[in-house]
Design a protein around this motif. Structure first.
Motif, short mmCIF file in Angstrom:
data_model
loop_
_atom_site.label_atom_id
_atom_site.label_comp_id
_atom_site.label_asym_id
_atom_site.label_seq_id
_atom_site.Cartn_x
_atom_site.Cartn_y
_atom_site.Cartn_z
N LEU A 1 39.11 45.22 43.61
CA LEU A 1 39.05 44.29 42.49
C LEU A 1 38.93 42.86 42.98
CD1 LEU A 1 39.24 43.53 39.51
CD2 LEU A 1 41.74 43.65 39.72
N THR A 2 39.75 42.48 43.96
CA THR A 2 39.70 41.10 44.44
C THR A 2 38.36 40.78 45.09
OG1 THR A 2 40.77 41.74 46.51
CG2 THR A 2 42.21 40.99 44.74
N THR A 3 37.76 41.77 45.75
CA THR A 3 36.44 41.55 46.34
C THR A 3 35.40 41.32 45.25
OG1 THR A 3 37.00 42.93 48.24
CG2 THR A 3 34.66 42.56 47.81
N GLN A 4 35.47 42.11 44.18
CA GLN A 4 34.54 41.92 43.07
C GLN A 4 34.69 40.54 42.45
OE1 GLN A 4 34.85 45.13 40.22
NE2 GLN A 4 35.01 46.66 41.83
N PHE B 1 41.72 46.50 34.82
CA PHE B 1 40.71 45.50 34.47
C PHE B 1 39.39 46.20 34.18
CE2 PHE B 1 37.49 42.26 35.68
CZ PHE B 1 37.86 41.27 34.78
N MET B 2 38.78 45.84 33.05
CA MET B 2 37.53 46.46 32.62
C MET B 2 37.70 47.98 32.52
SD MET B 2 35.43 43.90 32.18
CE MET B 2 33.78 44.62 32.19
N GLY B 3 38.88 48.42 32.08
CA GLY B 3 39.14 49.82 31.87
C GLY B 3 39.47 50.63 33.11
N ARG B 4 39.50 49.99 34.28
CA ARG B 4 39.75 50.72 35.52
C ARG B 4 41.04 50.22 36.17
NH1 ARG B 4 34.96 51.43 39.74
NH2 ARG B 4 34.40 52.91 38.09
N PRO B 5 41.93 51.14 36.61
CA PRO B 5 43.17 50.71 37.26
C PRO B 5 42.98 50.48 38.76
CG PRO B 5 43.20 53.08 36.94
CD PRO B 5 41.90 52.60 36.36
N TYR B 6 43.73 49.49 39.27
CA TYR B 6 43.72 49.17 40.69
C TYR B 6 45.17 49.11 41.17
CZ TYR B 6 38.89 47.83 39.80
OH TYR B 6 37.56 47.83 39.42
N GLU B 7 45.44 49.75 42.30
CA GLU B 7 46.80 49.87 42.82
C GLU B 7 47.11 48.77 43.83
OE1 GLU B 7 49.61 53.23 45.06
OE2 GLU B 7 47.43 53.47 44.94
N VAL B 8 48.23 48.08 43.62
CA VAL B 8 48.69 47.08 44.57
C VAL B 8 49.18 47.76 45.85
CG1 VAL B 8 50.38 45.26 44.98
CG2 VAL B 8 49.22 45.42 42.77
N ALA C 1 35.86 37.88 43.85
CA ALA C 1 35.38 36.86 44.79
C ALA C 1 33.88 36.70 44.68
CB ALA C 1 35.79 37.23 46.21
N ARG C 2 33.16 37.82 44.53
CA ARG C 2 31.71 37.74 44.38
C ARG C 2 31.32 37.04 43.09
NH1 ARG C 2 30.76 44.06 46.03
NH2 ARG C 2 30.95 43.83 48.32
N VAL C 3 32.02 37.39 42.01
CA VAL C 3 31.70 36.78 40.72
C VAL C 3 31.95 35.28 40.75
CG1 VAL C 3 32.36 36.69 38.29
CG2 VAL C 3 32.08 38.89 39.42
N LEU C 4 33.06 34.89 41.36
CA LEU C 4 33.43 33.47 41.39
C LEU C 4 32.71 32.71 42.49
CD1 LEU C 4 37.27 33.86 40.78
CD2 LEU C 4 35.51 33.20 39.12
N GLY C 5 32.06 33.43 43.37
CA GLY C 5 31.22 32.77 44.35
C GLY C 5 31.95 32.16 45.51
N GLY C 6 33.11 32.71 45.90
CA GLY C 6 33.81 32.15 47.03
C GLY C 6 34.87 33.09 47.54
N GLY C 7 35.27 32.92 48.79
CA GLY C 7 36.28 33.77 49.39
C GLY C 7 37.67 33.45 48.93
N ALA C 8 37.87 32.25 48.33
CA ALA C 8 39.23 31.87 47.95
C ALA C 8 39.80 32.83 46.94
CB ALA C 8 39.23 30.44 47.39
N ALA C 9 38.92 33.29 46.02
CA ALA C 9 39.43 34.19 44.98
C ALA C 9 39.93 35.48 45.59
CB ALA C 9 38.32 34.49 43.97
N GLY C 10 39.21 35.96 46.61
CA GLY C 10 39.65 37.20 47.23
C GLY C 10 40.97 37.04 47.91
#
Length: 335
Positions: free
Chosen positions: A281-284, A107-114, A286-295
Motif C-alpha cells: 500500500l505504501t509503495t502504491q 483501503f479501496m476495499g483491500r486489507p493490508y497487514e501492518v 508513493a507512486r500516486v503522490l510522486g515521491g519516496g517520502a510518502a512510502g
C-alpha cells in the motif's frame, strides 16, 4: 490558512477539558466524568469545516465509526473503525483495524497487514512510556483547563445513544485558552531541552479572537459518570481586513463531536482475511503522490500511529493507548 488551522486546534482542545468553572454542581459533575475512563464503546466521531467565500469555499468532513477498546496503557487500542473523508466534492473511505497484537488498514476495499513484529515494538514503546505520558499532562505544565470555560450550567436531562445523561453547556474563554496554548509550547521545550515549538503570534491571536464568535462547549454525562457525548461549534465571521490571510473566506464554521454508545459492550472486532503486506500500500501511495517520502512515512505510520489513531486518543502509539475520553489530555488515561 495557518490561522484556520489554529482554530481547528482550538476545537480539538476543547474536548480535553477536565472540568467546568463557576457553577459548582456542573463543575463537580464534569470533574467526575473526566476522571472516569471509557475503556470500550462504539465510537462515532464527526469533525467538519465549512468556509463561505474564497478559495476554500465548501465543506470538508471527517467521520469515524466503529467499536473501540482501550489498550490499557500496555498496547495499542483495539478497534474496527471506518473512516470517511469528504472535501471539495470528493470522498475517500477506508478503515483502521487492530486487535492489540496486530493491525490492518483497509483501503479501496483491500486489507493490508501492518505485521505483528511492528505492533510488538509499538506496544513495547507504549508500556515503557507510561510514566512519561503522565509527565506530559497539561497540569504538569501548570495549566488548569477549567479556566477555559465560562458560566457552565446544567441544561437538563437528555437521552444520548440510548443512555440517560445530564447536559452541561459552557462558554469558552478564548484568550485564556490561547494564552495556555503558547504556555504549553514554551514549557514543553523547557522540560525536554528542545527548541521552542512554533507559537501563535500576537497578530494571529488577535485575528482568531476577532474571527471566532461566541464559542460554546457541550458535554453529556451518563448516570454512571461516563461521558456519552462531547461537542463544540466555532462560528467564524471574518472581517474584511483578515480575509486575504483566510484565503478570501468571509465566514464559516468548525464543528467537532464524539459520541460513545454501548459503553462497556461494543461490537465485535474481526481481523480481515487474506491481507497483503502494508508495504504494498505504501509503495502504491508513493507512486500516486510522486515521491519516496510518502512510502517512508506510510511504512511507519500504520504500526506506530495509523493503526492506533483512535478518536479522542490523539495520534496512535503511546498517546493513543489510553481510554477515552480521559486520555485527552491528563486524567483517566485508562491505566
Amino acid at each position: 490558512m495557518a490561522v484556520l488551522a489554529a482554530l481547528g486546534l482550538v476545537a480539538a482542545l476543547t474536548v480535553g477539558l477536565a472540568a467546568c468553572g463557576n457553577d459548582e454542581e456542573a463543575r463537580q459533575l464534569v470533574d467526575r466524568a473526566f476522571s472516569t475512563p471509557i475503556g470500550s464503546a462504539d465510537v462515532a466521531l464527526d469533525a467538519g469545516v465549512e468556509m463561505r467565500g474564497g478559495r476554500q469555499s465548501g465543506p470538508a468532513r471527517v467521520q469515524v465509526r466503529g467499536p473501540y477498546r482501550s489498550g490499557g496503557g500496555r498496547q495499542i487500542p483495539s478497534g474496527d473503525l471506518a473512516v470517511n473523508l469528504t472535501a471539495q466534492g470528493q470522498s475517500l473511505a477506508g478503515s483502521l483495524i487492530s486487535n492489540g497484537q496486530n493491525a490492518w488498514v483497509r483501503f479501496m476495499g483491500r486489507p493490508y497487514e501492518v505485521g505483528e513484529q511492528v505492533v510488538r515494538r509499538a506496544n513495547q514503546q507504549i508500556a515503557a512510556g507510561a510514566g512519561r505520558r503522565e509527565q506530559r499532562s497539561l497540569r504538569s505544565f501548570g495549566i488548569d483547563p477549567r479556566a477555559w470555560l465560562k458560566d457552565p450550567s446544567i441544561e437538563g436531562d437528555e437521552t444520548i445513544a440510548g443512555a440517560e445523561t445530564t447536559h452541561i453547556t459552557a462558554g469558552i474563554d478564548l484568550p485564556r485558552l490561547l494564552d495556555d496554548m503558547n504556555k504549553v509550547s514554551q514549557r514543553a521545550a523547557g522540560q525536554t531541552g528542545g527548541r521552542v515549538p512554533s507559537q501563535l503570534s500576537r497578530e494571529q491571536r488577535e485575528r482568531i479572537e476577532r474571527i471566532v464568535q461566541d464559542p460554546k462547549f457541550d458535554v453529556y454525562v451518563g448516570k454512571d459518570n461516563k461521558v456519552r457525548r462531547l461537542s463544540t461549534v466555532l462560528n467564524l465571521e471574518i472581517p474584511e481586513e483578515d480575509r486575504q490571510e483566510a484565503g478570501g473566506a468571509e465566514s464559516g464554521k468548525i464543528n467537532f463531536s464524539i459520541e460513545f454508545a454501548n459503553v462497556g459492550r461494543p461490537g465485535p472486532i474481526t481481523p480481515p482475511e487474506n491481507a497483503r503486506p502494508i508495504r504494498e500500500l505504501t509503495t502504491q501511495l508513493a507512486r500516486v503522490l510522486g515521491g519516496g517520502a510518502a512510502g517512508g512515512a506510510g511504512a511507519g505510520a500504520p504500526g506506530a500511529g495509523g493503526a492506533g489513531a483512535l478518536p479522542g486518543g490523539g495520534a496512535g502509539g503511546a498517546a493513543g493507548a489510553g481510554a477515552l475520553p480521559g486520555g485527552v489530555p491528563a486524567p483517566g488515561t485508562g491505566r
